[in-house]
Design a protein around this motif. Sequence first.
Motif, PDB file in Angstrom:
ATOM      1  N   ARG A  96      17.778  -6.410 -12.053  1.00  0.00           N
ATOM      2  CA  ARG A  96      16.760  -7.443 -11.866  1.00  0.00           C
ATOM      3  C   ARG A  96      15.459  -6.929 -11.259  1.00  0.00           C
ATOM      4  NH1 ARG A  96      21.488  -9.453 -10.189  1.00  0.00           N
ATOM      5  NH2 ARG A  96      20.980  -9.117  -7.993  1.00  0.00           N
ATOM      6  N   ALA A  97      15.482  -5.798 -10.615  1.00  0.00           N
ATOM      7  CA  ALA A  97      14.286  -5.300  -9.937  1.00  0.00           C
ATOM      8  C   ALA A  97      13.893  -3.942 -10.486  1.00  0.00           C
ATOM      9  CB  ALA A  97      14.519  -5.209  -8.434  1.00  0.00           C
ATOM     10  N   ALA A  98      12.592  -3.706 -10.566  1.00  0.00           N
ATOM     11  CA  ALA A  98      12.094  -2.404 -11.007  1.00  0.00           C
ATOM     12  C   ALA A  98      12.243  -1.379  -9.888  1.00  0.00           C
ATOM     13  CB  ALA A  98      10.620  -2.516 -11.405  1.00  0.00           C
ATOM     14  N   THR A  99      12.212  -0.117 -10.255  1.00  0.00           N
ATOM     15  CA  THR A  99      12.244   0.957  -9.271  1.00  0.00           C
ATOM     16  C   THR A  99      11.073   0.803  -8.298  1.00  0.00           C
ATOM     17  OG1 THR A  99      13.237   2.428 -10.912  1.00  0.00           O
ATOM     18  CG2 THR A  99      12.206   3.471  -8.994  1.00  0.00           C
ATOM     19  N   GLY A 100      11.325   1.059  -7.033  1.00  0.00           N
ATOM     20  CA  GLY A 100      10.262   0.979  -6.042  1.00  0.00           C
ATOM     21  C   GLY A 100       9.116   1.920  -6.383  1.00  0.00           C
ATOM     22  N   THR A 101       7.913   1.513  -6.047  1.00  0.00           N
ATOM     23  CA  THR A 101       6.723   2.316  -6.323  1.00  0.00           C
ATOM     24  C   THR A 101       5.860   2.373  -5.069  1.00  0.00           C
ATOM     25  OG1 THR A 101       6.711   1.640  -8.651  1.00  0.00           O
ATOM     26  CG2 THR A 101       4.675   2.564  -7.767  1.00  0.00           C
ATOM     27  N   VAL A 102       5.377   3.570  -4.755  1.00  0.00           N
ATOM     28  CA  VAL A 102       4.473   3.761  -3.623  1.00  0.00           C
ATOM     29  C   VAL A 102       3.202   4.424  -4.128  1.00  0.00           C
ATOM     30  CG1 VAL A 102       4.102   4.883  -1.403  1.00  0.00           C
ATOM     31  CG2 VAL A 102       6.350   3.930  -1.951  1.00  0.00           C
ATOM     32  N   VAL A 103       2.076   3.798  -3.883  1.00  0.00           N
ATOM     33  CA  VAL A 103       0.779   4.406  -4.167  1.00  0.00           C
ATOM     34  C   VAL A 103       0.363   5.164  -2.908  1.00  0.00           C
ATOM     35  CG1 VAL A 103      -1.634   4.010  -4.766  1.00  0.00           C
ATOM     36  CG2 VAL A 103       0.160   2.589  -5.785  1.00  0.00           C
ATOM     37  N   CYS A 104       0.229   6.484  -3.033  1.00  0.00           N
ATOM     38  CA  CYS A 104      -0.119   7.342  -1.904  1.00  0.00           C
ATOM     39  C   CYS A 104      -1.583   7.740  -2.039  1.00  0.00           C
ATOM     40  CB  CYS A 104       0.751   8.599  -1.885  1.00  0.00           C
ATOM     41  SG  CYS A 104       2.525   8.296  -2.020  1.00  0.00           S
ATOM     42  N   LEU A 105      -2.426   7.198  -1.187  1.00  0.00           N
ATOM     43  CA  LEU A 105      -3.840   7.555  -1.173  1.00  0.00           C
ATOM     44  C   LEU A 105      -4.007   8.720  -0.209  1.00  0.00           C
ATOM     45  CD1 LEU A 105      -5.364   3.968  -0.967  1.00  0.00           C
ATOM     46  CD2 LEU A 105      -4.880   5.334  -3.013  1.00  0.00           C
ATOM     47  N   VAL A 106      -4.350   9.884  -0.733  1.00  0.00           N
ATOM     48  CA  VAL A 106      -4.410  11.105   0.069  1.00  0.00           C
ATOM     49  C   VAL A 106      -5.859  11.572   0.166  1.00  0.00           C
ATOM     50  CG1 VAL A 106      -3.598  13.475   0.328  1.00  0.00           C
ATOM     51  CG2 VAL A 106      -2.103  11.753  -0.711  1.00  0.00           C
ATOM     52  N   ASP A 107      -6.356  11.682   1.373  1.00  0.00           N
ATOM     53  CA  ASP A 107      -7.680  12.225   1.606  1.00  0.00           C
ATOM     54  C   ASP A 107      -7.640  13.721   1.326  1.00  0.00           C
ATOM     55  OD1 ASP A 107     -10.084  13.166   2.561  1.00  0.00           O
ATOM     56  OD2 ASP A 107     -10.001  12.111   4.470  1.00  0.00           O
ATOM     57  N   ALA A 108      -8.409  14.183   0.362  1.00  0.00           N
ATOM     58  CA  ALA A 108      -8.372  15.591  -0.034  1.00  0.00           C
ATOM     59  C   ALA A 108      -9.136  16.491   0.926  1.00  0.00           C
ATOM     60  CB  ALA A 108      -8.930  15.756  -1.444  1.00  0.00           C
ATOM     61  N   GLY A 109      -9.546  15.962   2.082  1.00  0.00           N
ATOM     62  CA  GLY A 109     -10.197  16.778   3.097  1.00  0.00           C
ATOM     63  C   GLY A 109      -9.193  17.640   3.835  1.00  0.00           C
ATOM     64  N   ALA A 110      -9.632  18.255   4.923  1.00  0.00           N
ATOM     65  CA  ALA A 110      -8.809  19.238   5.622  1.00  0.00           C
ATOM     66  C   ALA A 110      -7.526  18.642   6.192  1.00  0.00           C
ATOM     67  CB  ALA A 110      -9.629  19.883   6.743  1.00  0.00           C
ATOM     68  N   ALA A 111      -7.570  17.399   6.669  1.00  0.00           N
ATOM     69  CA  ALA A 111      -6.393  16.801   7.290  1.00  0.00           C
ATOM     70  C   ALA A 111      -5.375  16.307   6.273  1.00  0.00           C
ATOM     71  CB  ALA A 111      -6.808  15.638   8.193  1.00  0.00           C
ATOM     72  N   ALA A 112      -5.801  16.032   5.045  1.00  0.00           N
ATOM     73  CA  ALA A 112      -4.915  15.532   3.983  1.00  0.00           C
ATOM     74  C   ALA A 112      -4.125  14.310   4.445  1.00  0.00           C
ATOM     75  CB  ALA A 112      -3.979  16.640   3.500  1.00  0.00           C
ATOM     76  N   GLU A 113      -4.757  13.431   5.209  1.00  0.00           N
ATOM     77  CA  GLU A 113      -4.080  12.234   5.682  1.00  0.00           C
ATOM     78  C   GLU A 113      -3.802  11.293   4.521  1.00  0.00           C
ATOM     79  OE1 GLU A 113      -2.710  11.446   8.411  1.00  0.00           O
ATOM     80  OE2 GLU A 113      -3.325  13.228   9.518  1.00  0.00           O
ATOM     81  N   ARG A 114      -2.706  10.529   4.644  1.00  0.00           N
ATOM     82  CA  ARG A 114      -2.339   9.645   3.542  1.00  0.00           C
ATOM     83  C   ARG A 114      -2.121   8.225   4.013  1.00  0.00           C
ATOM     84  NH1 ARG A 114       1.507   9.906   6.727  1.00  0.00           N
ATOM     85  NH2 ARG A 114       3.571  10.748   6.360  1.00  0.00           N
ATOM     86  N   ASP A 260      -1.434  17.887   0.978  1.00  0.00           N
ATOM     87  CA  ASP A 260      -0.894  16.537   0.908  1.00  0.00           C
ATOM     88  C   ASP A 260       0.214  16.450   1.948  1.00  0.00           C
ATOM     89  OD1 ASP A 260       0.193  14.086   0.289  1.00  0.00           O
ATOM     90  OD2 ASP A 260       0.894  14.632  -1.708  1.00  0.00           O
ATOM     91  N   THR A 261       0.062  15.576   2.932  1.00  0.00           N
ATOM     92  CA  THR A 261       1.072  15.478   3.989  1.00  0.00           C
ATOM     93  C   THR A 261       2.220  14.539   3.631  1.00  0.00           C
ATOM     94  OG1 THR A 261      -0.254  13.771   5.089  1.00  0.00           O
ATOM     95  CG2 THR A 261      -0.566  16.047   5.812  1.00  0.00           C
ATOM     96  N   THR A 262       2.184  13.957   2.424  1.00  0.00           N
ATOM     97  CA  THR A 262       3.271  13.091   1.981  1.00  0.00           C
ATOM     98  C   THR A 262       4.591  13.858   1.996  1.00  0.00           C
ATOM     99  OG1 THR A 262       1.769  11.892   0.524  1.00  0.00           O
ATOM    100  CG2 THR A 262       4.126  11.636   0.107  1.00  0.00           C
TER     101      THR A 262
END
Length: 326
Positions: A96-114, A260-262
């Motif tokens: 009944r449910a689709a696979t979970g999905t996560v959109v990871c917005l990653v700052d491509a700068g030095a810290a690579a924060e997401r 990417d810190t993900t």
Amino acid sequence: MGARVTRGRKEALLVVGDVVTDVVARHRGPLATGTDTAALIRMLPGGAGANVACWAAHSGCPDVRLLGRVGTDAAAWHERELVAAGVRPLLVTDPRAATGTVVCLVDAGAAAERTFLTDSGASLRLEPADWSDALLDGVAWLHLSGYLLFKESSRALAGNALKAARARGVPVSMDPASAGFLAELGVEQFLAFAEGLDVLLPSRDEACLLTGLAEPVDAAAELGRVVPLVVTKAGTDGALVARAGDAPVRIPAVPATARDTTGAGDAFTGAFLAALLAGADAAEAAARGCAAGARAVGRVGGRPPHRGGAGRLRRASGGACEKGGV
């Protein structure tokens, strides 16, 4: 520092947690509201529980198993990716449910924060009926993803798994998983569950949230009064290993250039658990975890490399259990 796991006939690691599809968007500079922002976008297999399992296998654990729930839309793809990573998938297909999905917005700068946008989908629809005590056959360690606690049905499954592991003398660890969801759940409810754990692996922010203390060292020491072993992941500051009655021991970080810190925390956890199962003490295992975290941030996505490659999502069906089991 700390007790070692004695290896014997039981050597498997069972991870119970989330399997999701990550849409990783690496952008440079701030997001432009109301218009386009250039980004490099990839669709990759992810999920905190699945990532931990893959990093544990990559770090040398010979038998890693993963119980999770996926939708029919991507079940076969996720199973192939787990097998290619050396993980035995025990996937429940949700009709009944689709696979979970996560959109990871990653700052491509030095810290690579997401920043994560999360649609849990099937991943948090695990339920007590998906659990069987037979899943612990041959298992030396059980790891539970903290995401399980954020929905009633999966929280009930986690409780059953913890109880069964306790009855068999199988050590249990947990990663709180998300400071945001943890705040919604409530600190008291999480800590009540944590009292049954052997190891807690929070991030620095999660440790501070759980204790209300601003300093990670103080937070780690306080959590050591609740859980016998607390290993706090502190990113570029390494890790803190704390036991009740002992001052936390700081483990230095391994220098890395972040893309990417993900999944860095998942990499730490997987490598840490693999090292414990191989006989390392907690400090040695945390050092292995820091090294894996450093490797993880140099890659895009939350998984280690494998010979099959990350692969692109292909619509497929089959290949996963219609109901949980071994």
